[in-house]
Design a protein around this motif. Structure first.
Motif, short mmCIF file in Angstrom:
data_model
loop_
_atom_site.label_atom_id
_atom_site.label_comp_id
_atom_site.label_asym_id
_atom_site.label_seq_id
_atom_site.Cartn_x
_atom_site.Cartn_y
_atom_site.Cartn_z
N ILE A 1 10.08 17.28 1.59
CA ILE A 1 8.96 16.34 1.61
C ILE A 1 8.42 16.17 0.20
CG2 ILE A 1 6.76 15.75 2.68
CD1 ILE A 1 9.01 16.05 4.67
N HIS A 2 8.21 14.93 -0.21
CA HIS A 2 7.61 14.61 -1.51
C HIS A 2 6.36 13.77 -1.27
CE1 HIS A 2 11.27 15.89 -3.70
NE2 HIS A 2 11.89 15.42 -2.63
N GLY A 3 5.30 14.13 -1.91
CA GLY A 3 4.06 13.37 -1.74
C GLY A 3 2.92 14.30 -1.38
N SER A 4 1.72 13.74 -1.43
CA SER A 4 1.52 12.31 -1.46
C SER A 4 1.46 11.76 -2.90
CB SER A 4 0.21 11.92 -0.77
OG SER A 4 -0.90 12.43 -1.50
N GLN A 5 1.74 10.45 -3.00
CA GLN A 5 1.58 9.73 -4.24
C GLN A 5 0.73 8.51 -3.95
OE1 GLN A 5 4.92 9.40 -6.77
NE2 GLN A 5 4.26 7.54 -7.75
N SER A 6 -0.39 8.42 -4.64
CA SER A 6 -1.31 7.31 -4.40
C SER A 6 -0.69 5.99 -4.83
CB SER A 6 -2.62 7.55 -5.16
OG SER A 6 -3.48 6.43 -5.01
N LEU A 7 -0.89 4.98 -3.99
CA LEU A 7 -0.42 3.63 -4.30
C LEU A 7 -1.55 2.71 -4.71
CD1 LEU A 7 2.18 3.13 -1.41
CD2 LEU A 7 2.59 3.93 -3.75
N ASP A 8 -2.73 3.27 -4.93
CA ASP A 8 -3.86 2.45 -5.39
C ASP A 8 -3.52 1.83 -6.74
OD1 ASP A 8 -5.30 3.16 -3.16
OD2 ASP A 8 -6.36 4.81 -4.15
N ASN A 9 -3.76 0.53 -6.84
CA ASN A 9 -3.53 -0.22 -8.08
C ASN A 9 -2.08 -0.19 -8.54
OD1 ASN A 9 -6.37 -0.73 -8.29
ND2 ASN A 9 -6.63 1.33 -9.16
N VAL A 10 -1.16 0.10 -7.62
CA VAL A 10 0.26 0.12 -7.96
C VAL A 10 0.87 -1.23 -7.61
CG1 VAL A 10 2.51 1.11 -7.40
CG2 VAL A 10 0.53 2.60 -7.69
N SER A 11 1.60 -1.78 -8.55
CA SER A 11 2.37 -3.00 -8.32
C SER A 11 3.83 -2.69 -8.60
CB SER A 11 1.89 -4.13 -9.24
OG SER A 11 2.71 -5.28 -9.10
N GLY A 12 4.69 -3.01 -7.66
CA GLY A 12 6.10 -2.72 -7.83
C GLY A 12 6.83 -2.80 -6.50
N PHE A 13 7.83 -1.95 -6.32
CA PHE A 13 8.56 -1.95 -5.06
C PHE A 13 9.21 -0.59 -4.83
CE2 PHE A 13 10.89 -4.29 -8.35
CZ PHE A 13 12.03 -3.51 -8.52
N LEU A 14 9.47 -0.32 -3.56
CA LEU A 14 10.09 0.92 -3.11
C LEU A 14 11.47 0.58 -2.56
CD1 LEU A 14 9.64 4.02 -2.42
CD2 LEU A 14 8.92 3.21 -0.16
N LEU A 15 12.48 1.35 -2.94
CA LEU A 15 13.85 1.12 -2.49
C LEU A 15 14.35 2.33 -1.73
CD1 LEU A 15 15.45 -0.40 -5.74
CD2 LEU A 15 14.22 -1.60 -3.91
N LEU A 16 14.85 2.12 -0.52
CA LEU A 16 15.54 3.13 0.26
C LEU A 16 16.99 2.69 0.41
CD1 LEU A 16 12.53 3.72 0.99
CD2 LEU A 16 13.33 4.46 3.24
N MET A 17 17.94 3.52 -0.04
CA MET A 17 19.34 3.14 -0.07
C MET A 17 20.21 4.16 0.64
SD MET A 17 19.48 2.03 -4.09
CE MET A 17 18.55 3.49 -4.55
N SER A 18 21.15 3.67 1.43
CA SER A 18 22.12 4.58 2.03
C SER A 18 23.11 5.05 0.96
CB SER A 18 22.86 3.90 3.18
OG SER A 18 23.69 2.85 2.70
N GLU A 19 23.74 6.17 1.25
CA GLU A 19 24.69 6.73 0.29
C GLU A 19 25.81 5.76 -0.03
OE1 GLU A 19 27.61 10.67 -0.16
OE2 GLU A 19 26.61 10.23 1.74
N GLY A 20 26.23 4.97 0.96
CA GLY A 20 27.32 4.03 0.73
C GLY A 20 27.03 3.02 -0.34
#
Length: 500
Positions: free
Chosen positions: A268-287
């Motif tokens: 488990i990693h977190g928490s990480q605050s997303l307040d005032n965060v602009s960007g994107f999150l990527l979840l990728m399969s191993e393939g």
């Protein structure tokens, strides 16, 4: 009891369809592929990946990418059961970080146990029928039926999955990882720069922490590292897979283990605050990540993916189109390297199922939809790169080529450090510049492709070599002559500007 649980799960197979999907994310997918000698690809098995992308009315968001193998049963089961465990009894805004981490860990434990409950009957029948197996020389019609039934049961109970799950609660991000999928968080600053963080490391046979965990159980880490795989997979944490969970002592590499060596406990990693965060999150399969690393090498895969996503976000108004365009681009790059016959072609004879989930974080999309980007690839050039666990910084230069425009654009970039201090090389896209954490940067030039000022040295000059590098091809002599005639007032350009 197992039959009742199985029937209960089957009766609720579609209940997640009633949950509201998150509209702040998009998913792209591509099936596995094996290339023939003519470069044409065929799918070797049904798609085994799964994903989830739900939200609740009280602002809780749940995302996941599951990489299945030896069938899609575990990945499909885990995506549904995990959603039930986390959203049927909603997480509360009053929960602390430790509460959330505990709930995530418990949810994975329930998924693992529930899955094995569903195959208990089949495992018991398989063990019982195995006692009737006789040597092949004594096979009879009855024994043939036993063998056929054993094959059916093996197909029913085999298989496993790895998982990368993201939870956003109270505008805080939590990541739960089991296995070898990958999670990237890209943060954009007000000046347009991007900082890329890889959250967590894969639980694989070359992860030193995992090797130490196995060594504590009596498993020889040197043998595991040399083998590279355990029961056909390089992951050291998995969901399902009864072979390494129930019969691990029958596996040579794990025979000395004093406890379960292959576990489903998430990191488990977190928490990480997303307040005032602009960007994107990527979840990728191993393939997906393996396909890109096979084609271009592992050094810059994170930055290449981020650059592709940023480029598509600048053109598309649909996140689903963005995600699918990136997956299609990786698939094309992988195929093109194979048919090119270059050095890395031997690594690209096949790829597994690919899944990409993109979740934007206050990140603007293009105003109008365009067709997905056709072709194009990111060409890495020479980079200093360290794969060690340290806080040292590294800088790189990448070039993004858009063949459809016939223009080469070079960019200068430096990398951010990963979580836990792992450095990540940087990349350049037409819309994103990775944030520098190094005091020194490398410089590069930009060319416009305007034939009146810059001359190319033949049609082959812009073609990459076997390492993916593009040789220089711009001749500035005409530029210097024009500049001198317009600005020097009769003085020769020999006075300072241009080559002497």
């Amino acid at each position: 009891m197992a039959a009742q649980r199985r029937n209960l799960m089957q009766s609720h197979q579609s209940w997640t369809d009633d949950l509201p999907l998150c509209q702040l994310c998009g998913v792209g997918k591509a099936p596995n592929c094996v290339y023939g000698s003519d470069g044409k690809g065929t799918q070797s098995h049904p798609n085994e990946d799964a994903h989830l992308r739900f939200r609740t009315e009280d602002g809780c968001f749940l995302y996941g990418v599951f990489n299945g193998y030896d069938g899609s049963r575990v990945a499909s089961f885990a995506s549904q059961c995990l959603t039930a465990e986390l959203l049927l009894e909603p997480l509360k805004s009053s929960h602390t970080d430790s509460d959330v981490r505990r709930i995530l860990t418990q949810a994975f434990d329930v998924v693992e146990k529930s899955y094995f409950d569903t195959i208990d009957d089949a495992l018991a029948e398989k063990a019982h029928m195995s006692t009737y197996v006789v040597p092949h020389s004594e096979l009879s019609p009855q024994n043939q039926k036993v063998q056929e039934r054993l094959k059916e049961l093996e197909q029913e109970v085999s298989g496993g999955a790895t998982a990368a799950v993201a939870l956003i609660l109270n505008n805080k991000l939590y990541i739960a990882n089991v296995g070898t999928n990958r999670v990237l968080l890209c943060k954009s600053s007000s000046d347009g720069q991007n900082q890329v963080l890889q959250i967590g490391r894969p639980h694989s046979t070359d992860n030193e922490d995992e090797l130490q965990r196995l060594a504590a159980l009596g498993v020889d880490p040197a043998r595991v590292r040399q083998a590279g795989q355990i029961a056909g997979q390089n992951s050291t944490r998995r969901l399902g897979d009864y072979r390494v969970k129930i019969h691990y002592n029958e596996i040579d590499l794990l025979s000395a283990a004093k406890g379960k060596p292959i576990i489903a406990e998430p990191e488990i990693h977190g928490s990480q605050s997303l307040d005032n965060v602009s960007g994107f999150l990527l979840l990728m399969s191993e393939g997906l990540i393996n396909a890109l690393e096979s084609a271009h090498g592992p050094e810059q895969a994170n930055q290449e993916i981020v650059a592709m996503v940023a480029a598509e976000l600048a053109q598309q108004s649909s996140l689903g189109v963005v995600a699918q365009s990136v997956v299609d681009r990786v698939k094309r790059l992988h195929h093109d390297v194979y048919v090119s016959g270059r050095q890395r072609a031997t690594y690209c004879s096949r790829h597994e199922d690919m899944t990409l989930l993109i979740r934007t974080l206050n990140y603007p999309l293009a105003d109008g939809a365009l067709t997905p980007t056709q072709g194009g690839r990111i060409y890495p050039v020479s980079v200093p790169y360290s794969n060690s666990q340290s806080t040292s910084k590294t800088s790189v230069t990448l070039s993004l080529v858009m063949p459809s425009q016939g223009t080469l654009t070079n960019g200068t970039n430096t990398a951010s450090t990963l979580e836990e201090g792992t450095p990540t090389p940087g990349s350049q896209s037409p819309t994103a510049t990775l944030q520098s954490t190094n005091t020194q940067t490398q410089s590069s030039s930009s060319s416009s492709g305007d034939g009146r000022l810059f001359s190319q040295r033949g049609s082959q000059a812009a073609q990459p070599d076997e390492t993916g590098r593009v040789p220089p091809y711009v001749d500035f002599s005409q530029f210097y002559r024009l500049w001198g005639s317009d600005h020097c007032d009769g003085q020769s350009t020999q006075g300072g500007l241009g080559p002497q």
